[in-house]
Motif scaffolding. Structure first.
Motif, PDB file in Angstrom:
ATOM      1  N   UNK A   1       0.828  -1.210   0.000  1.00  0.00           N
ATOM      2  CA  UNK A   1       0.000   0.000   0.000  1.00  0.00           C
ATOM      3  C   UNK A   1       0.861   1.258   0.000  1.00  0.00           C
ATOM      4  N   UNK A   2       1.955   1.222   0.781  1.00  0.00           N
ATOM      5  CA  UNK A   2       2.850   2.381   0.837  1.00  0.00           C
ATOM      6  C   UNK A   2       3.489   2.634  -0.524  1.00  0.00           C
ATOM      7  N   UNK A   3       3.934   1.551  -1.163  1.00  0.00           N
ATOM      8  CA  UNK A   3       4.539   1.713  -2.483  1.00  0.00           C
ATOM      9  C   UNK A   3       3.517   2.261  -3.476  1.00  0.00           C
TER      10      UNK A   3
ATOM     11  N   UNK B   1      10.698  -2.859   6.192  1.00  0.00           N
ATOM     12  CA  UNK B   1      11.646  -3.975   6.031  1.00  0.00           C
ATOM     13  C   UNK B   1      12.718  -3.597   5.021  1.00  0.00           C
ATOM     14  N   UNK B   2      13.842  -4.221   5.125  1.00  0.00           N
ATOM     15  CA  UNK B   2      14.987  -3.858   4.289  1.00  0.00           C
ATOM     16  C   UNK B   2      14.643  -3.928   2.806  1.00  0.00           C
ATOM     17  N   UNK B   3      13.914  -4.981   2.417  1.00  0.00           N
ATOM     18  CA  UNK B   3      13.576  -5.127   1.002  1.00  0.00           C
ATOM     19  C   UNK B   3      12.686  -3.975   0.544  1.00  0.00           C
ATOM     20  N   UNK B   4      11.670  -3.677   1.326  1.00  0.00           N
ATOM     21  CA  UNK B   4      10.764  -2.585   0.974  1.00  0.00           C
ATOM     22  C   UNK B   4      11.492  -1.248   0.965  1.00  0.00           C
ATOM     23  N   UNK B   5      12.373  -1.039   1.949  1.00  0.00           N
ATOM     24  CA  UNK B   5      13.110   0.218   2.017  1.00  0.00           C
ATOM     25  C   UNK B   5      14.000   0.388   0.791  1.00  0.00           C
ATOM     26  N   UNK B   6      14.640  -0.699   0.386  1.00  0.00           N
ATOM     27  CA  UNK B   6      15.502  -0.628  -0.800  1.00  0.00           C
ATOM     28  C   UNK B   6      14.691  -0.299  -2.048  1.00  0.00           C
ATOM     29  N   UNK B   7      13.473  -0.827  -2.123  1.00  0.00           N
ATOM     30  CA  UNK B   7      12.631  -0.538  -3.276  1.00  0.00           C
ATOM     31  C   UNK B   7      12.230   0.934  -3.315  1.00  0.00           C
ATOM     32  N   UNK B   8      11.882   1.467  -2.152  1.00  0.00           N
ATOM     33  CA  UNK B   8      11.508   2.883  -2.094  1.00  0.00           C
ATOM     34  C   UNK B   8      12.696   3.772  -2.459  1.00  0.00           C
TER      35      UNK B   8
ATOM     36  N   UNK C   1      15.220   2.996  -4.315  1.00  0.00           N
ATOM     37  CA  UNK C   1      15.481   2.858  -5.743  1.00  0.00           C
ATOM     38  C   UNK C   1      14.493   3.694  -6.558  1.00  0.00           C
ATOM     39  N   UNK C   2      13.225   3.693  -6.135  1.00  0.00           N
ATOM     40  CA  UNK C   2      12.221   4.489  -6.833  1.00  0.00           C
ATOM     41  C   UNK C   2      12.524   5.984  -6.727  1.00  0.00           C
ATOM     42  N   UNK C   3      12.957   6.436  -5.553  1.00  0.00           N
ATOM     43  CA  UNK C   3      13.288   7.851  -5.370  1.00  0.00           C
ATOM     44  C   UNK C   3      14.450   8.259  -6.270  1.00  0.00           C
ATOM     45  N   UNK C   4      15.428   7.371  -6.415  1.00  0.00           N
ATOM     46  CA  UNK C   4      16.542   7.677  -7.309  1.00  0.00           C
ATOM     47  C   UNK C   4      16.078   7.709  -8.763  1.00  0.00           C
ATOM     48  N   UNK C   5      15.197   6.773  -9.088  1.00  0.00           N
ATOM     49  CA  UNK C   5      14.718   6.686 -10.462  1.00  0.00           C
ATOM     50  C   UNK C   5      13.987   7.957 -10.897  1.00  0.00           C
ATOM     51  N   UNK C   6      13.171   8.515 -10.019  1.00  0.00           N
ATOM     52  CA  UNK C   6      12.402   9.719 -10.372  1.00  0.00           C
ATOM     53  C   UNK C   6      13.130  10.994  -9.959  1.00  0.00           C
ATOM     54  N   UNK C   7      14.336  10.872  -9.411  1.00  0.00           N
ATOM     55  CA  UNK C   7      15.105  12.037  -8.941  1.00  0.00           C
ATOM     56  C   UNK C   7      14.261  12.871  -7.983  1.00  0.00           C
TER      57      UNK C   7
END
Length: 363
Positions: A55-57, A151-158, A160-166
């Motif tokens: 839901x957060x993602x 969780x580490x996996x979810x945090x890494x995904x977030x 990565x998304x922040x980097x992707x959209x700058x």
């Protein structure tokens, strides 16, 4: 054999973890030890955490899409404002070239009316957009504050998304876009108001007015003509209000300022001074341009007399100015020296026979 673990799902939705390990006697395996643990709550908690992460993602992606959409809207508004400003500056240029008071008043009224309409809804939209952007950024900031709890996996995904959209750049850029857009809107509003003050459409009656306010308004209207040619210095004395036709006097000020600009060949200086005594007020426009030859000084107020190149002037500006000042019971003095510049001084009475019965609202 090593430890074995398996998960069993009961038909009543409970979940059990079945594990077994070898049982040793000395160094020999003599059997296995089995254990069963109810992990239903732990399984439910893990599923809830996964759902919260999903839901957060989803929300982050949705809010990011909203920010992108708002960013596009702001860019569009900025481009539209740029077009409005260019159109307004073009209209100002037309006003400065025109030397007919009626045409200037009508054109200013039309421009102000036409620009006020889009400025009104742009201002309304910007107010809403400013609130939406602030709320979205505040929401994203709240999400960012709990990012470490994921969780580490979810945090890494977030991340990565922040980097992707700058995300960091977009967060700063959207605020700058909003500020630039608001500044542009304020500029349009101020110019429109100056046009209204300059023309005083519908206020053709003799009235009390502050001439220094009129000078400031006129300076802003003709600023596009002056800013590339001269430094403008204002030396105001704090004039008292006088009864006059402010729109007509603004036309006089515009003519004198534009003429001063045309007299400067490259980069010069224009000084605007005011002063007063018990009987009169005066407004002086001085430039350090090429000056007026002595043989032309006696003719500069004649209709259609001009020393400007063809297409640059009609020769009516100073003639109209002379008539306006004369109508107010005043006069214009001129002093000039070729190569040194010219000084035009407008003298106006503080009281005329028609005004002796009127009561001033104060100095």
């Amino acid at each position: 054999m090593w430890k074995i673990t398996d998960t069993l799902h009961h038909k009543d939705s409970r979940v059990f973890e079945l594990s077994s390990r070898p049982q040793y006697l000395d160094e020999q395996i003599i059997g296995r030890v089995f254990s069963v643990q109810d992990i239903t709550q732990r399984t439910l908690d893990a599923q809830t955490l996964r759902d919260s992460r999903d839901q957060l993602e989803a929300r982050v992606q949705s809010r990011t899409a909203d920010l992108h959409a708002l960013n596009k809207v702001l860019i569009g508004e900025k481009e539209r404002l740029a077009v409005l400003i260019k159109e307004l500056e073009a209209t100002q240029a037309q006003l400065m070239q025109s030397e007919r008071m009626a045409s200037i008043g009508q054109l200013a009224a039309g421009v102000a009316h036409e620009i006020n309409n889009p400025v009104g809804y742009v201002n309304s939209n910007l107010g809403s957009l400013q609130r939406y952007v602030a709320d979205l950024l505040r929401l994203l900031s709240a999400y960012q504050n709990i990012e470490t709890e994921l969780p580490e996996v979810a945090r890494d995904q977030v991340i990565a998304l922040k980097k992707e959209i700058d995300y960091e750049f977009m967060q700063n850029d959207i605020t700058e876009l909003m500020n630039e857009t608001l500044d542009g809107l304020k500029r349009v509003t101020r110019i429109v108001q100056d046009l209204k003050n300059f023309s005083h459409v519908g206020e053709s009656e003799n009235q009390w007015a502050n001439l220094e306010d009129g000078l400031d308004s006129t300076l802003r209207v003709v600023w596009n003509e002056l800013k590339y040619k001269a430094e403008v210095v204002k030396e105001y004395a704090g004039l008292p209000q006088i009864r006059c036709y402010p729109f007509q006097l603004n036309q006089v000020f515009m003519n004198l300022l534009v003429n001063a600009s045309h007299a400067i060949q490259e980069k010069g200086k224009i000084t605007v001074r005011t002063g007063f005594d018990e009987g009169q007020v005066w407004i002086q426009v001085q430039d350090n341009g090429r000056g007026i030859p002595a043989e032309n000084l006696q003719r500069i107020f004649d209709p259609f007399f001009t020393t400007k190149p063809v297409g640059k002037g009609t020769g009516l500006g100073l003639s109209l100015s002379y008539d306006i000042v004369k109508k107010h019971g005043g006069h214009i003095d001129v002093s000039s020296e070729p190569g040194q510049g010219s000084t035009f001084t407008v003298f106006l009475p503080r009281n005329t026979p028609e005004q002796t019965a009127a009561t001033s609202p104060g100095v």
